[in-house]
Scaffold this active site. Structure first.
Site, PDB file in Angstrom:
ATOM      1  N   ASP A 181       0.847  -1.187   0.000  1.00 44.96           N
ATOM      2  CA  ASP A 181       0.000   0.000   0.000  1.00 44.96           C
ATOM      3  C   ASP A 181       0.883   1.238   0.000  1.00 44.96           C
ATOM      4  OD1 ASP A 181      -2.106   1.670  -0.022  1.00 44.96           O
ATOM      5  OD2 ASP A 181      -2.997   0.962   1.849  1.00 44.96           O
TER       6      ASP A 181
ATOM      7  N   HIS B  22       3.756   5.294  13.717  1.00 50.98           N
ATOM      8  CA  HIS B  22       2.639   5.539  12.780  1.00 50.98           C
ATOM      9  C   HIS B  22       1.284   5.135  13.322  1.00 50.98           C
ATOM     10  CE1 HIS B  22       2.117   1.327  11.833  1.00 50.98           C
ATOM     11  NE2 HIS B  22       1.399   1.558  10.764  1.00 50.98           N
TER      12      HIS B  22
ATOM     13  N   SER C 129      -6.661   8.550  19.389  1.00 53.51           N
ATOM     14  CA  SER C 129      -5.692   8.873  18.350  1.00 53.51           C
ATOM     15  C   SER C 129      -4.973  10.134  18.797  1.00 53.51           C
ATOM     16  CB  SER C 129      -6.399   9.115  17.015  1.00 53.51           C
ATOM     17  OG  SER C 129      -6.953   7.915  16.524  1.00 53.51           O
TER      18      SER C 129
END
Lengths: 487, 136
Positions: free
Chosen positions: A102, A410, A391
């Site tokens: 990806d 990440h 997050s």
């Protein structure tokens, strides 16, 4: 067969850093360094990821160390969370496995001027509309379709191309890593197969761990930086995680096919076929770089179109234009990519190819490659967690340039395999559990949600704590999810 | 027979069969069992012929699965029944299945790619065993 752990040497050399010495395996050109904490390192020993860090140290021209971030987990070839820089002038290689299938998978964060109190009464309607409007999952075509010629233009120009189609603003382009366009993209090197897969997938979310989440800013840790980004507690944001879809997967696949027998041709010995590579300065290396950059530009367009569709839905649900809702892009980061960057290695400034495979660029304040508005605070780093917990927004710190080629973590990183997560979820209704926690989740299958349940991931707060303490990036804001759509 | 084994972020497929053609055919069923929730819901209504060149068994298995994945992704053709013939330098196969129909089929995973990581095809006492990890 369960997952075998790593029994090689892991020596703690700093508060947040463990070393696999190059003496571990003949063929390692540098040490392996894993950023972690005492709490997390035992879990990291639990699978083959450290072995993969050692394997990457075989790559010709590798500089300083084979690095891994605290969200490291077992991948194919490279570990997820792996970072490696190679110098072309020392025979340095480029490895498609160091970018991943990806290509330019990444994350963007969009703010709104809505508060949680304003969104809550319409939340269910909002999430349902997002889920219906934005193509997710396998087998759903996008609302945007491009001819092969248009795709080639899009891959050359990146998000700038979408400005011409009134699907991006000047500000959107400016607040995207690399302005949404890597120079040197060669769309002509992208195969027809890749074009075929990509023609109607630009603006689709995909499946697996990709998502679009509606979040609320829960806590601010760095007031001045948050103010510059226009973030405050209680504010609603949208986070988008996706990549280059079938087009990028095919570009990687084509490259690996072309690399069969190539490492042997250049006398490169590798411990894993998935690490296949070619010298940057070789026809094979240059071919991959041209196609990879084209796919990276496609990925930025994909996230741009996903954001555009989210803006449309918000506009309809709240009866105001997205401009009135101030749905501005805070920043967009790539976390599967290879880029030519300037770094200091020892006493020398060098141009190196930094491979980030599940790792994020984190340039410190005053770096010329970050938008003017963020020069004083550092580059925003967007860290998606799991759909139940949190997050983060961080900013790059000088330590990243000194230690990790301008890189930080990440995400949370997986703690459970997909099969283990499904077993763990047996008899449970994940969507209802999330609803009780105040998170509305929409996904096409129970299995998809089971594999992506919060417990399948490491605690993102622990990951962020490591990169913060190691000086790679600094905490700015934590968000909690209130709604998520998955493929 | 095939089974799915665990690999942290992705999925592994382990296949065993008495001979190589059966191994390739089972591998194909294994791949589609990861794509669609219940392979039994796919009806072998239409037919598709595949031809591939190659001598290395591991690369040939990789190319075979990759071809099937590409066919699914571009045409949404779900395949469930396979007859595989292997020659010294090539593979010829007839596959049967039908187009994806959201009313009857539930898709389980988006398989991004077949990987070379720990890809193996080897002889065992009872015939052949292969392992392949796919990127999810």
């Amino acid at each position: 067969m369960g997952k075998p752990g790593f029994f090689g040497p892991l020596e703690q050399i700093a508060e947040c850093c463990w070393k696999i010495p190059r003496s571990y395996k003949p063929g390692m050109l540098v040490d392996g360094l894993i950023y972690s904490s005492e709490q997390m390192i035992e879990q990291i020993r639990g699978d083959q990821a450290p072995e993969q860090v050692a394997n990457v140290a075989f790559l010709p021209g590798i500089q300083q160390a084979s690095l891994a971030m605290p969200d490291i987990h077992w991948g194919y070839g490279f570990s997820i969370g792996g970072v490696c820089a190679t110098d072309p002038r020392e025979g340095g290689v480029i490895s498609p496995g160091g970018v991943g299938y990806d290509i330019n998978c990444g994350v963007r964060l969009v703010r709104t001027n809505l508060t949680f109190a304003e969104v809550q009464p319409r939340l269910e309607n909002l999430i349902d509309r997002l889920y219906h409007h934005i193509p997710t999952g396998v087998g759903r075509r996008g609302k945007y379709s491009f001819t092969f010629d248009e795709l080639r233009e899009l891959m050359e120009q990146g998000t700038r191309y979408l400005r011409g189609r009134q699907l991006a603003t000047k500000r959107d382009v400016e607040y995207t890593e690399a302005h949404g366009q890597l120079d040197g993209a060669e769309p002509d090197l992208v195969s027809d197969r890749a074009l075929q897969r990509g023609a109607d997938q630009c603006g689709t979310l995909g499946s697996g761990n990709h998502f679009l989440e509606v979040q609320v800013v829960d806590e601010i840790f760095d007031e001045p930086a948050a103010t510059v980004m226009g973030l405050q507690a209680g504010q609603v944001c949208v986070m988008i995680h996706s990549g280059s879809r079938g087009l990028g997967y095919q570009v990687c696949d084509d490259a690996l096919h072309r690399l069969r027998g190539v490492p042997e041709k250049y006398g490169i010995e590798l411990p894993d076929r998935q690490l296949a590579c070619a010298p940057v300065e070789s026809p094979e290396g240059r071919h991959y770089l041209g196609a990879m950059r084209a796919a990276a530009n496609y990925a930025w367009c994909n996230r741009q179109l996903l954001m555009w569709q989210a803006r449309e839905v918000f506009g309809k649900v709240f009866g105001r234009s997205w401009e009135q809702l101030e749905m501005e892009l805070i920043y967009d980061v790539a976390h599967n990519i290879a880029k030519l960057e300037q770094h200091r290695v020892g006493d020398v400034d060098k141009q190196v190819w930094v491979h980030r495979k599940g790792a994020t660029r984190a340039f410190p304040p005053h770096h010329p490659e970050i938008p003017e508005a963020y020069r004083e605070i550092g580059q925003p780093v967007i860290i998606p967690g799991d759909m139940g917990r949190a997050s983060w927004v961080l900013v790059g710190q000088p330590g990243s340039m000194q230690q990790t080629f301008g890189t930080t973590c990440h995400g949370a990183g997986r703690a459970m395999s997909r099969t283990a997560a499904v077993k763990h979820a047996a008899g449970r209704q994940i969507a209802q559990e999330l609803a009780r926690q105040g998170v509305i989740a929409r996904a096409p299958s129970w299995k998809g949600l089971a594999e992506e349940q919060p417990e399948a991931y490491k605690d993102v707060n622990l990951v962020v704590d490591v990169v913060h303490r190691a000086g790679l990036s600094k905490r700015v804001a934590r968000m909690r999810p209130i709604g998520v759509i998955k493929g | 027979m095939y089974e799915v084994f665990e690999h942290t972020a992705d999925l592994g497929l382990r296949i065993e069969a008495g001979d190589l053609p059966a191994l390739f055919s089972e591998a194909a069923r294994g791949l589609f069992s990861m794509i669609v929730e219940d392979l039994e819901t796919v009806v072998p209504a239409s037919e598709r012929v595949f031809q591939l060149a190659g001598t290395d068994q591991e690369y040939l298995l990789f190319d075979w699965l990759n071809e099937l994945l590409y066919t699914f992704e571009t045409e949404l053709l779900l395949l469930c029944h396979f007859e595989v013939h292997l020659e010294p330098n090539s593979l010829k196969a007839t596959a049967r299945g039908e187009l994806f129909d959201s009313a009857r089929h539930h898709l389980a995973h988006e398989v991004k790619a077949i990987t070379y990581h720990q890809l193996s095809v080897r002889q065992i006492d009872a015939g052949w065993r292969a392992e392949v990890i796919v990127d999810i």
